[in-house]
Design a protein around this motif. Structure first.
Motif, PDB file in Angstrom:
ATOM      1  N   GLY A  22     -66.433 -17.535  57.840  1.00 21.46           N
ATOM      2  CA  GLY A  22     -66.234 -18.662  56.927  1.00 21.46           C
ATOM      3  C   GLY A  22     -67.400 -19.627  56.977  1.00 21.46           C
ATOM      4  N   GLY A  23     -68.018 -19.723  58.158  1.00 23.39           N
ATOM      5  CA  GLY A  23     -69.160 -20.630  58.298  1.00 23.39           C
ATOM      6  C   GLY A  23     -70.339 -20.245  57.426  1.00 23.39           C
ATOM      7  N   VAL A  24     -70.607 -18.934  57.309  1.00 23.32           N
ATOM      8  CA  VAL A  24     -71.737 -18.533  56.471  1.00 23.32           C
ATOM      9  C   VAL A  24     -71.425 -18.785  54.999  1.00 23.32           C
ATOM     10  CG1 VAL A  24     -71.122 -16.084  56.155  1.00 23.32           C
ATOM     11  CG2 VAL A  24     -73.508 -16.776  56.121  1.00 23.32           C
ATOM     12  N   VAL A  25     -70.160 -18.628  54.600  1.00 28.22           N
ATOM     13  CA  VAL A  25     -69.798 -18.932  53.215  1.00 28.22           C
ATOM     14  C   VAL A  25     -69.957 -20.431  52.946  1.00 28.22           C
ATOM     15  CG1 VAL A  25     -67.996 -18.805  51.470  1.00 28.22           C
ATOM     16  CG2 VAL A  25     -68.203 -16.985  53.160  1.00 28.22           C
ATOM     17  N   ALA A  26     -69.527 -21.258  53.897  1.00 27.87           N
ATOM     18  CA  ALA A  26     -69.709 -22.703  53.748  1.00 27.87           C
ATOM     19  C   ALA A  26     -71.185 -23.059  53.670  1.00 27.87           C
ATOM     20  CB  ALA A  26     -69.044 -23.432  54.919  1.00 27.87           C
ATOM     21  N   ALA A  27     -71.991 -22.422  54.505  1.00 29.98           N
ATOM     22  CA  ALA A  27     -73.422 -22.716  54.528  1.00 29.98           C
ATOM     23  C   ALA A  27     -74.088 -22.410  53.198  1.00 29.98           C
ATOM     24  CB  ALA A  27     -74.092 -21.916  55.647  1.00 29.98           C
ATOM     25  N   VAL A  28     -73.666 -21.315  52.576  1.00 33.79           N
ATOM     26  CA  VAL A  28     -74.273 -20.894  51.311  1.00 33.79           C
ATOM     27  C   VAL A  28     -73.717 -21.675  50.126  1.00 33.79           C
ATOM     28  CG1 VAL A  28     -74.474 -18.930  49.721  1.00 33.79           C
ATOM     29  CG2 VAL A  28     -74.800 -18.594  52.180  1.00 33.79           C
ATOM     30  N   THR A  29     -72.475 -22.144  50.232  1.00 33.99           N
ATOM     31  CA  THR A  29     -71.762 -22.733  49.097  1.00 33.99           C
ATOM     32  C   THR A  29     -71.897 -24.239  48.989  1.00 33.99           C
ATOM     33  OG1 THR A  29     -70.114 -20.966  49.200  1.00 33.99           O
ATOM     34  CG2 THR A  29     -69.498 -22.976  48.010  1.00 33.99           C
ATOM     35  N   LEU A  30     -71.793 -24.942  50.096  1.00 36.03           N
ATOM     36  CA  LEU A  30     -71.557 -26.375  50.041  1.00 36.03           C
ATOM     37  C   LEU A  30     -72.821 -27.194  49.808  1.00 36.03           C
ATOM     38  CD1 LEU A  30     -68.984 -26.809  52.955  1.00 36.03           C
ATOM     39  CD2 LEU A  30     -68.534 -26.591  50.497  1.00 36.03           C
ATOM     40  N   LYS A  31     -72.650 -28.263  49.044  1.00 34.10           N
ATOM     41  CA  LYS A  31     -73.721 -29.219  48.779  1.00 34.10           C
ATOM     42  C   LYS A  31     -74.199 -29.815  50.099  1.00 34.10           C
ATOM     43  CE  LYS A  31     -74.475 -33.566  46.249  1.00 34.10           C
ATOM     44  NZ  LYS A  31     -75.619 -33.118  45.456  1.00 34.10           N
ATOM     45  N   SER A  33     -75.926 -28.446  52.403  1.00 37.85           N
ATOM     46  CA  SER A  33     -76.147 -27.475  53.464  1.00 37.85           C
ATOM     47  C   SER A  33     -77.564 -26.920  53.344  1.00 37.85           C
ATOM     48  CB  SER A  33     -75.143 -26.324  53.356  1.00 37.85           C
ATOM     49  OG  SER A  33     -75.541 -25.238  54.164  1.00 37.85           O
ATOM     50  N   LYS A  34     -78.239 -26.770  54.472  1.00 38.35           N
ATOM     51  CA  LYS A  34     -79.611 -26.261  54.449  1.00 38.35           C
ATOM     52  C   LYS A  34     -79.694 -24.824  53.952  1.00 38.35           C
ATOM     53  CE  LYS A  34     -81.316 -29.232  58.185  1.00 38.35           C
ATOM     54  NZ  LYS A  34     -82.269 -29.968  57.352  1.00 38.35           N
ATOM     55  N   ALA A  35     -78.585 -24.089  54.021  1.00 41.09           N
ATOM     56  CA  ALA A  35     -78.585 -22.694  53.587  1.00 41.09           C
ATOM     57  C   ALA A  35     -78.024 -22.515  52.185  1.00 41.09           C
ATOM     58  CB  ALA A  35     -77.774 -21.854  54.567  1.00 41.09           C
ATOM     59  N   ARG A  36     -77.791 -23.589  51.460  1.00 32.14           N
ATOM     60  CA  ARG A  36     -77.151 -23.476  50.155  1.00 32.14           C
ATOM     61  C   ARG A  36     -77.937 -22.556  49.221  1.00 32.14           C
ATOM     62  NH1 ARG A  36     -75.504 -27.953  45.534  1.00 32.14           N
ATOM     63  NH2 ARG A  36     -73.820 -26.692  44.671  1.00 32.14           N
ATOM     64  N   ASN A  37     -77.178 -21.738  48.516  1.00 40.51           N
ATOM     65  CA  ASN A  37     -77.720 -20.782  47.552  1.00 40.51           C
ATOM     66  C   ASN A  37     -78.516 -19.651  48.220  1.00 40.51           C
ATOM     67  OD1 ASN A  37     -76.636 -22.202  45.329  1.00 40.51           O
ATOM     68  ND2 ASN A  37     -78.411 -23.569  45.291  1.00 40.51           N
ATOM     69  N   ALA A  38     -78.255 -19.386  49.497  1.00 37.73           N
ATOM     70  CA  ALA A  38     -78.952 -18.289  50.178  1.00 37.73           C
ATOM     71  C   ALA A  38     -78.532 -16.931  49.651  1.00 37.73           C
ATOM     72  CB  ALA A  38     -78.701 -18.361  51.686  1.00 37.73           C
ATOM     73  N   GLY A  39     -77.349 -16.850  49.019  1.00 39.44           N
ATOM     74  CA  GLY A  39     -76.996 -15.639  48.298  1.00 39.44           C
ATOM     75  C   GLY A  39     -76.034 -14.704  49.006  1.00 39.44           C
ATOM     76  N   TRP A  40     -75.673 -13.654  48.267  1.00 34.46           N
ATOM     77  CA  TRP A  40     -74.663 -12.706  48.726  1.00 34.46           C
ATOM     78  C   TRP A  40     -75.114 -11.927  49.951  1.00 34.46           C
ATOM     79  CZ3 TRP A  40     -69.742 -12.450  48.115  1.00 34.46           C
ATOM     80  CH2 TRP A  40     -69.035 -11.265  48.340  1.00 34.46           C
ATOM     81  N   LEU A  41     -76.400 -11.606  50.033  1.00 36.51           N
ATOM     82  CA  LEU A  41     -76.895 -10.871  51.191  1.00 36.51           C
ATOM     83  C   LEU A  41     -76.681 -11.667  52.470  1.00 36.51           C
ATOM     84  CD1 LEU A  41     -78.318  -8.393  52.337  1.00 36.51           C
ATOM     85  CD2 LEU A  41     -80.515  -9.528  51.888  1.00 36.51           C
ATOM     86  N   TYR A 106     -68.427 -28.446  59.098  1.00 33.97           N
ATOM     87  CA  TYR A 106     -69.014 -28.782  57.804  1.00 33.97           C
ATOM     88  C   TYR A 106     -68.308 -29.977  57.152  1.00 33.97           C
ATOM     89  CZ  TYR A 106     -71.981 -24.652  57.717  1.00 33.97           C
ATOM     90  OH  TYR A 106     -72.958 -23.723  57.989  1.00 33.97           O
ATOM     91  N   TYR A 107     -67.724 -30.832  57.954  1.00 35.18           N
ATOM     92  CA  TYR A 107     -66.928 -31.930  57.411  1.00 35.18           C
ATOM     93  C   TYR A 107     -67.707 -32.756  56.387  1.00 35.18           C
ATOM     94  CZ  TYR A 107     -64.133 -36.170  57.089  1.00 35.18           C
ATOM     95  OH  TYR A 107     -63.393 -37.224  56.615  1.00 35.18           O
ATOM     96  N   GLY A 108     -68.902 -33.188  56.730  1.00 35.87           N
ATOM     97  CA  GLY A 108     -69.697 -34.007  55.816  1.00 35.87           C
ATOM     98  C   GLY A 108     -70.066 -33.265  54.550  1.00 35.87           C
ATOM     99  N   GLN A 109     -70.357 -31.979  54.681  1.00 41.16           N
ATOM    100  CA  GLN A 109     -70.707 -31.174  53.505  1.00 41.16           C
ATOM    101  C   GLN A 109     -69.503 -30.991  52.574  1.00 41.16           C
ATOM    102  OE1 GLN A 109     -72.009 -30.526  56.574  1.00 41.16           O
ATOM    103  NE2 GLN A 109     -74.074 -31.107  55.915  1.00 41.16           N
ATOM    104  N   PHE A 110     -68.312 -30.799  53.146  1.00 34.45           N
ATOM    105  CA  PHE A 110     -67.114 -30.724  52.319  1.00 34.45           C
ATOM    106  C   PHE A 110     -66.922 -32.027  51.533  1.00 34.45           C
ATOM    107  CE2 PHE A 110     -65.523 -27.232  55.110  1.00 34.45           C
ATOM    108  CZ  PHE A 110     -65.199 -26.339  54.118  1.00 34.45           C
TER     109      PHE A 110
END
Length: 264
Positions: A22-31, A33-41, A106-110
């Motif tokens: 779930g953490g990697v999904v949050a990292a890629v999804t949430l505003k 996050s340094k990993a936002r938009n990293a993608g499906w891979l 990811y509280y702040g990002q949520f």
């Protein structure tokens, strides 16, 4: 293995699985996050490494099922259902703990994500607003995907079939890896191989439904999503929730049947 070892191992292992997955999904999804938009891979690799880590942690205690579909598959294969309820309880509790830890990490990002007008559909973003309303009508909130799965196209038969097929691949891979010397779970090499199988399933079969392939992985975090005090989080999409439960259980049972016929 004692019942307490099984419960503790499955709780800890599944919590780690969901925390990292779930953490990697949050990292890629949430505003923000340094990993936002990293993608499906990134998501598929993250889930694969999550499985590997969780197997290595839980293996010595419980054999690291981490998944009710795997538990059912092994029970059918071996004909022993005595510990199935203990496995199920640990897996569900662990999934809920892991999802809660993702929220804390990811509280702040949520908060930033769910108060962003473009994401939740503010008055100056009509297109996003329309999409948000459509999602709400379907029961899926704007961050539900961090916690549980959902289909890109809602077709019940296809969605169910996709989960059955993906879980069949996972469980047949687990069963054919064999058990370690103690007879209670995957060995070190088996854990690595199954993790790579999960990556393969995500890349090849994850597109239609998000590849739950694990009832606890989907149900536990979905419950947490429903309970969390998140702003503008929307619904938890309970109308879809039965598919990532039934599909994996059916897929695991079919895999065990094929194993008993072809490999046993």
């Amino acid at each position: 293995m004692s019942s307490s070892d099984i419960f503790i191992g499955e709780t800890i292992g599944t919590a780690i699985l969901i925390l990292l997955g779930g953490g990697v999904v949050a990292a890629v999804t949430l505003k923000a996050s340094k990993a936002r938009n990293a993608g499906w891979l990134a998501i598929t690799l993250g889930w694969g490494f999550a499985v590997m880590t969780a197997v290595y942690v839980a293996g010595p205690l419980s054999g690291a099922h981490l998944n009710p579909a795997v538990t059912v598959g092994l029970a059918i294969k071996d004909g022993d259902w005595s510990n199935v309820p203990v496995y199920f309880a640990g897996e569900l509790l662990g999934a809920m703990i892991g999802a809660t830890l993702v929220w804390l990490a990811y509280y702040g990002q949520f908060q930033a994500h769910l108060t962003d007008r473009e994401i939740v559909g503010g008055p100056d973003a009509e297109d996003s607003k329309a999409k948000a309303v459509e999602a709400q009508e379907k029961g899926a909130g704007p961050v539900l995907g961090v916690f549980s799965t959902g289909p890109e196209i809602r077709q019940t038969v296809q969605n169910l079939a996709t989960e059955i097929i993906g879980t069949f691949v996972l469980v047949i891979a687990v069963l054919t890896q064999g058990l370690n010397d103690e007879g209670n779970g995957l060995g070190i090499l088996g854990g690595l191989i199954v993790a790579l199988v999960v990556v393969s399933i995500g890349l090849s079969l994850g597109g239609p439904t998000g590849y739950a392939i694990n009832p606890a992985r989907d149900l536990g975090p979905r419950i947490v999503h429903a309970l969390l005090p998140l702003p503008n989080k929307g619904g938890s999409d309970w109308g879809y929730a039965w598919i990532p439960i039934a599909g994996p259980l059916i897929g695991g049972a079919i895999a065990a049947g094929v194993y008993n016929v072809a490999f046993a």
